[in-house]
Structure formats: structure tokens, C-alpha cells
Design an enzyme around this catalytic site. Structure first.
Site, PDB file in Angstrom:
ATOM      1  N   GLY A  68     -16.522  25.170 -22.093  1.00  0.00           N
ATOM      2  CA  GLY A  68     -16.622  23.828 -21.648  1.00  0.00           C
ATOM      3  C   GLY A  68     -17.745  22.289 -21.955  1.00  0.00           C
ATOM      4  CD  GLN A  75     -22.713  21.297 -18.666  1.00  0.00           C
ATOM      5  OE1 GLN A  75     -20.814  21.055 -19.044  1.00  0.00           O
ATOM      6  NE2 GLN A  75     -22.459  22.037 -18.020  1.00  0.00           N
ATOM      7  CB  CYS A  88     -22.613  26.393 -15.119  1.00  0.00           C
ATOM      8  SG  CYS A  88     -22.538  24.676 -15.742  1.00  0.00           S
ATOM      9  CG  LEU A  89     -22.250  25.902 -21.212  1.00  0.00           C
ATOM     10  CD1 LEU A  89     -22.631  24.899 -22.352  1.00  0.00           C
ATOM     11  CD2 LEU A  89     -22.959  27.174 -21.777  1.00  0.00           C
ATOM     12  CG  HIS A  96     -16.983  24.372 -13.987  1.00  0.00           C
ATOM     13  ND1 HIS A  96     -17.002  25.879 -13.379  1.00  0.00           N
ATOM     14  CD2 HIS A  96     -18.074  24.098 -14.968  1.00  0.00           C
ATOM     15  CE1 HIS A  96     -18.652  26.207 -14.412  1.00  0.00           C
ATOM     16  NE2 HIS A  96     -18.568  24.595 -14.657  1.00  0.00           N
ATOM     17  CD  GLU A  97     -16.775  21.309 -18.493  1.00  0.00           C
ATOM     18  OE1 GLU A  97     -17.720  21.057 -18.226  1.00  0.00           O
ATOM     19  OE2 GLU A  97     -16.992  23.258 -18.253  1.00  0.00           O
ATOM     20  CG  HIS A 141     -20.115  20.082 -14.435  1.00  0.00           C
ATOM     21  ND1 HIS A 141     -21.391  20.458 -14.320  1.00  0.00           N
ATOM     22  CD2 HIS A 141     -19.799  20.915 -15.245  1.00  0.00           C
ATOM     23  CE1 HIS A 141     -21.864  21.521 -14.702  1.00  0.00           C
ATOM     24  NE2 HIS A 141     -21.245  21.991 -15.591  1.00  0.00           N
TER      25      HIS A 141
HETATM   26 ZN    ZN Z   1     -19.980  24.199 -16.121  1.00  0.00          ZN
END
Ligand code: ZN
Length: 161
Positions: A48, A53, A96-97, A138-139, A142
Site C-alpha cells: 500500500g 509518502q 513501511c516504505l 496502516h495507510e 499515514h
Molecule cells: Zn507505511
């Protein structure tokens, strides 16, 4: 276009992202941004990705088609909201990216319901559970400036060397 992913610490990752208006949703610029998000997510094998991000502080996130039980394409969530539909929570490992090479266990609700708008501005609502529900939580974190490491236990880093 593949965009640069912001990594912790970065102030955009810590902002509460802005809701999109209907006018902003029905806009070529947003369609391009969604394409960029998808390409950036896939290039890094993410499950995701959220707009902050890549430096866009707006309430938009994507869930990869690989984990979208609702269809065969990436799930686009605009102005998403979720509520728990059970008190049951579970701990599981996340990464996480924006926090490279770092993993930890995070407690999430196991079943939620989600309301959002899709890429065409149409309202959508659906139940989500288990890993799918975890990615969504999670998303959406963000979009509120929260990173999984804020909530995680047993955090560890893997070495690139
Ligand atoms: Zn993340």
C-alpha cells in the site's frame, strides 16, 4: 512516473493530510498522481502507499491489487475513514516504505468497516478484515501523520550489508 519516497524523519510524513474536494477529485492532476502512486508502490514492492509518502499532503491512499479482495485493480481510497466492527485486535509484523529496512509488531483491529470515495469520486463502503484491514489502518495512519514505528513493539532493523 516513479516518485521519490520520503523517509522518516520528514515533516510531510508528520502532517495531518488535507481532505480532497469533489472538484479536486475530478481532476486530471489527481488521476496522474494516482498513477504515480501505483508505479512508486509497485517499484518498491509495497502493499500500500499513501500520498504523503511522495510529498502530497492529501487524504489519498492505494492498496495493491495483490491484496485487494474487492477487485483486480489497485484499490484507491480518497478521504477514507474506518471504524472497528469488533473489539478483537491482533499483533502482526509491519514494515513501511518510509521507514526502510525496519520491522515491528503492531496491534490492529481485526475487522473494520471502511468508507471512502473511489477514483471517480463515487462513495464506496465495505467491510475489511485481517491483513486487508491491517493495510488500510496502516495507510490511513499515514494520512494522520502517524508511522507504524510510533505504535510498534519489538522493532528491529535489517542490515543492508
Ligand atoms: Zn507505511
Amino acid at each position: 512516473m516513479i516518485k521519490k519516497i520520503l523517509t522518516d524523519p520528514d515533516h510531510v510524513l508528520r502532517q495531518k493530510a488535507k481532505e480532497l474536494t469533489d472538484q479536486e477529485i475530478n481532476n486530471e492532476k489527481l488521476k496522474n498522481l494516482i498513477k504515480d502512486l501505483a508505479e512508486t508502490m509497485d517499484a518498491d514492492n509495497g502493499v500500500g502507499i499513501a500520498a504523503p509518502q511522495i510529498g502530497e499532503s492529501i487524504r489519498l491512499c492505494l492498496i495493491t491489487k495483490k491484496f485487494n479482495p474487492l477487485g483486480k485493480k489497485d484499490l484507491v481510497l480518497i478521504n477514507p475513514k474506518w471504524t472497528k466492527t469488533t473489539m478483537k485486535t491482533a499483533w502482526d509484523e509491519e514494515g513501511c516504505l518510509s521507514v526502510p529496512d525496519t520491522y515491528g509488531k503492531v496491534k490492529r483491529y481485526v475487522k473494520i468497516k471502511v468508507e471512502a470515495k473511489d477514483e471517480n469520486g463515487n462513495p464506496i463502503a465495505f467491510p475489511a478484515e485481517k491483513f486487508f484491514a491491517r493495510i488500510i489502518q496502516h495507510e490511513i495512519d499515514h494520512l494522520d501523520g502517524i508511522l507504524f514505528t510510533d505504535k510498534a513493539k519489538n522493532v528491529y532493523q535489517i542490515s543492508k550489508f
